[in-house]
Design an enzyme around this catalytic site. Structure first.
Site, PDB file in Angstrom:
ATOM      1  N   ARG A 177       0.616   7.741  -7.691  1.00  0.00           N
ATOM      2  CA  ARG A 177      -0.414   7.094  -7.301  1.00  0.00           C
ATOM      3  C   ARG A 177      -1.718   7.360  -8.081  1.00  0.00           C
ATOM      4  NH1 ARG A 177       0.994   4.414  -2.224  1.00  0.00           N
ATOM      5  NH2 ARG A 177      -1.255   4.627  -1.539  1.00  0.00           N
ATOM      6  N   HIS A 180       1.391  13.001  -6.958  1.00  0.00           N
ATOM      7  CA  HIS A 180       0.916  12.339  -5.800  1.00  0.00           C
ATOM      8  C   HIS A 180       1.664  10.923  -5.671  1.00  0.00           C
ATOM      9  CE1 HIS A 180      -2.940  12.228  -3.642  1.00  0.00           C
ATOM     10  NE2 HIS A 180      -2.739  11.236  -3.159  1.00  0.00           N
ATOM     11  N   SER A 220      -2.326  14.655   6.721  1.00  0.00           N
ATOM     12  CA  SER A 220      -3.247  14.292   5.785  1.00  0.00           C
ATOM     13  C   SER A 220      -4.718  14.122   6.248  1.00  0.00           C
ATOM     14  CB  SER A 220      -3.035  12.715   5.371  1.00  0.00           C
ATOM     15  OG  SER A 220      -4.174  12.324   4.786  1.00  0.00           O
ATOM     16  N   ALA A 222      -1.397   9.170   4.030  1.00  0.00           N
ATOM     17  CA  ALA A 222      -2.753   8.756   4.952  1.00  0.00           C
ATOM     18  C   ALA A 222      -2.222   7.490   5.571  1.00  0.00           C
ATOM     19  CB  ALA A 222      -3.551   8.229   3.922  1.00  0.00           C
ATOM     20  N   SER A 226       3.337  18.183  -7.918  1.00  0.00           N
ATOM     21  CA  SER A 226       3.225  16.748  -7.745  1.00  0.00           C
ATOM     22  C   SER A 226       2.328  15.799  -8.489  1.00  0.00           C
ATOM     23  CB  SER A 226       2.645  16.799  -6.096  1.00  0.00           C
ATOM     24  OG  SER A 226       2.273  15.583  -5.695  1.00  0.00           O
ATOM     25  N   LYS A 276      -1.914  21.419  -4.087  1.00  0.00           N
ATOM     26  CA  LYS A 276      -1.068  20.347  -4.333  1.00  0.00           C
ATOM     27  C   LYS A 276      -1.565  19.469  -5.375  1.00  0.00           C
ATOM     28  CE  LYS A 276       0.776  16.266  -1.633  1.00  0.00           C
ATOM     29  NZ  LYS A 276       0.038  15.125  -2.060  1.00  0.00           N
ATOM     30  N   PRO A 312       1.916  14.889   3.211  1.00  0.00           N
ATOM     31  CA  PRO A 312       0.729  14.366   3.772  1.00  0.00           C
ATOM     32  C   PRO A 312       0.631  12.818   3.262  1.00  0.00           C
ATOM     33  CG  PRO A 312      -0.124  15.915   2.025  1.00  0.00           C
ATOM     34  CD  PRO A 312       1.598  16.083   2.380  1.00  0.00           C
ATOM     35  N   TYR A 341       0.646  -1.161  -0.130  1.00  0.00           N
ATOM     36  CA  TYR A 341      -0.106  -0.027  -0.002  1.00  0.00           C
ATOM     37  C   TYR A 341       0.909   1.370   0.015  1.00  0.00           C
ATOM     38  CZ  TYR A 341      -2.626   3.877   1.673  1.00  0.00           C
ATOM     39  OH  TYR A 341      -3.150   5.086   1.885  1.00  0.00           O
ATOM     40  N   THR A 392      -5.271  19.217  -1.917  1.00  0.00           N
ATOM     41  CA  THR A 392      -4.964  18.288  -3.124  1.00  0.00           C
ATOM     42  C   THR A 392      -6.015  18.443  -3.935  1.00  0.00           C
ATOM     43  OG1 THR A 392      -3.664  17.098  -1.301  1.00  0.00           O
ATOM     44  CG2 THR A 392      -4.334  15.860  -3.308  1.00  0.00           C
ATOM     45  N   LEU A 436      -5.979  19.298   2.643  1.00  0.00           N
ATOM     46  CA  LEU A 436      -7.317  18.776   2.442  1.00  0.00           C
ATOM     47  C   LEU A 436      -7.898  18.461   1.214  1.00  0.00           C
ATOM     48  CD1 LEU A 436     -10.412  20.121   3.701  1.00  0.00           C
ATOM     49  CD2 LEU A 436     -10.070  22.068   2.232  1.00  0.00           C
ATOM     50  N   TYR A 437      -8.564  17.462   1.356  1.00  0.00           N
ATOM     51  CA  TYR A 437      -9.389  16.863   0.146  1.00  0.00           C
ATOM     52  C   TYR A 437     -10.840  17.762   0.365  1.00  0.00           C
ATOM     53  CZ  TYR A 437      -6.221  12.966  -0.815  1.00  0.00           C
ATOM     54  OH  TYR A 437      -5.104  12.329  -1.146  1.00  0.00           O
ATOM     55  N   GLY A 468       9.534  11.043  -5.189  1.00  0.00           N
ATOM     56  CA  GLY A 468      11.050  10.554  -5.646  1.00  0.00           C
ATOM     57  C   GLY A 468      12.088  10.930  -4.886  1.00  0.00           C
ATOM     58  N   ARG A 486       7.124   9.046   1.254  1.00  0.00           N
ATOM     59  CA  ARG A 486       7.690   7.606   1.681  1.00  0.00           C
ATOM     60  C   ARG A 486       8.965   7.756   2.382  1.00  0.00           C
ATOM     61  NH1 ARG A 486       5.835   7.376  -3.563  1.00  0.00           N
ATOM     62  NH2 ARG A 486       4.187   5.745  -4.074  1.00  0.00           N
TER      63      ARG A 486
END
Ligand SMILES: Cc1cc2nc3c(=O)[nH]c(=O)nc-3n(C[C@H](O)[C@H](O)[C@H](O)COP(=O)(O)O)c2cc1C
Length: 351
Positions: free
Chosen positions: A247, A244, A107, A80, A242, A220, A78, A25, A155, A128-129, A277, A299
């Protein structure tokens, strides 16, 4: 393994501690993961142009982002569901980030409450989504401001969730015990919030969001000069270039390859950040040379958290800081502010 020396060592440690589903994930991307790989590989096609004989006896990696001092030009992106990586979750991430002296972006889909993250005293931004429900959107923005989050990172690259085939194969979902009422409002759990993310947000909404909050707004998920110019027109404080972390839409370019044209278009009018990256201090200086004022890492600190909780987060950020400082010195720069476009060139062999 002996002591972890770099982000890749931390990824290996994280992989050995996490279950296969959780690791997939965090590490995975959309579809064929072309963009996911490209984000890392594209940095290798940019090369550095060092200058010599410039008295670099006391280099510093410290800089300012949106007027906030940070000890290194790397912020925590951020990400999740962090309690699935470590029991301390976002609170552990916050403590490690605070110890390293930088900013954490929390996030919307966090598994620790925004109040608990605020209580750590970390310098913090809220991601914020935008929800379908305007009232909920206002409540989230207000909560962020009340809890001392210093910026709102909206985002904009997730009108729908990318297709992550690793997760479809593994069937991994966030363990329900981690899903506290984290959006912090109306008892909404993050997985319930996913369905509420609005697919119909437009530039007009950006204008009203920015007008309706005291916090500076960053967008973002910008990947073109055209959208960067629209962001400038709509009065936001900054953008995060970005994809993401590979993803969302597979097949888009590595962020480092579009950063230069975007920074040129923006021409210093708003803050330009970038993510995707970042694994080495040399990646950070390449991004700064191409026009970013700082980078976000997703990451990399997450691997630190999974491997060793807050100490792992702090150590990953300290490793990146040491790498940034050394790269600056070897480039003939005393601080991030001295990096210019002349410090990078696209590798002639690979261009
Ligand atoms: C597991 C995971 C979860 C993420 N969750 C979010 C999120 O909730 N909100 C968001 O805006 N970006 C999210 N992102 C994207 C990151 O903020 C960031 O853009 C990306 O991780 C940068 O790439 P990097 O991981 O190579 O540093 C997530 C990324 C990962 C890997």
């Amino acid at each position: 393994m002996t002591e972890a020396l770099n982000v890749f060592d931390y990824e290996a440690l994280a992989a050995s501690r996490l279950g296969a589903g959780a690791y997939d994930y965090y590490t995975g991307g959309a579809n064929d993961e072309l963009t996911l790989r490209e984000n890392v590989e594209a940095f290798r096609r940019w090369q550095l142009r060092p200058r010599v004989l410039r008295d670099v006896s006391s280099p510093t990696s410290a800089t300012t982002v949106l007027g906030q001092d940070v000890s290194l030009p790397v912020l925590v992106a951020p990400v999740a569901y962090q309690r699935a990586a470590h029991p301390d979750g976002e609170v552990g991430m916050a403590r490690g980030t605070r110890a390293a002296g930088t900013i954490m972006c929390l996030s919307t889909f966090s598994t620790s409450s925004p109040a608990d993250v605020a209580a750590t005293g970390v310098d913090r931004w809220f991601q914020l989504y935008v929800p379908r429900d305007d009232a909920l959107s206002r409540e989230l923005c207000q909560q962020a401001a009340e809890l001392g989050f210093a910026a709102l990172v909206v985002t904009v690259d997730l009108p729908a969730s990318g297709r992550r085939e690793r997760d479809l194969r593994s069937g991994w979902v966030v363990p329900p015990e981690y899903l506290v009422s984290t959006v912090g409002l109306r008892g909404l759990r993050p997985h319930e919030f996913v369905a509420q993310v609005s697919p119909s947000v437009t530039w007009d909404d950006v204008g009203s969001l920015a007008a309706g909050t005291k916090l500076p707004v960053l967008l973002k998920g910008i990947l073109t000069a055209e959208d960067a110019l629209l962001a400038v027109e709509h009065g936001v404080a900054g953008i995060v270039v970005s994809n993401h972390g590979g993803r969302q839409l597979d097949g888009v370019p590595a962020t480092i390859d579009v950063l230069g044209e975007i920074a040129d278009a923006v021409d210093g009018r708003i803050e330009v950040l970038v993510d995707g990256g970042i694994r080495r201090g040399t990646d950070v200086v390449k991004a700064l040379a191409l026009g970013a004022s700082a980078v976000l890492a997703g990451r990399a600190p997450l691997w630190g958290l999974a491997a060793a909780g807050e100490d792992g987060v702090r150590h990953v950020l300290e490793l990146l800081r040491a790498e940034v400082e050394l790269a600056l010195q070897l480039l003939g720069c005393r601080s991030p502010a001295e990096l210019t476009r002349a410090h990078v060139v696209r590798s002639p062999a690979l261009a």
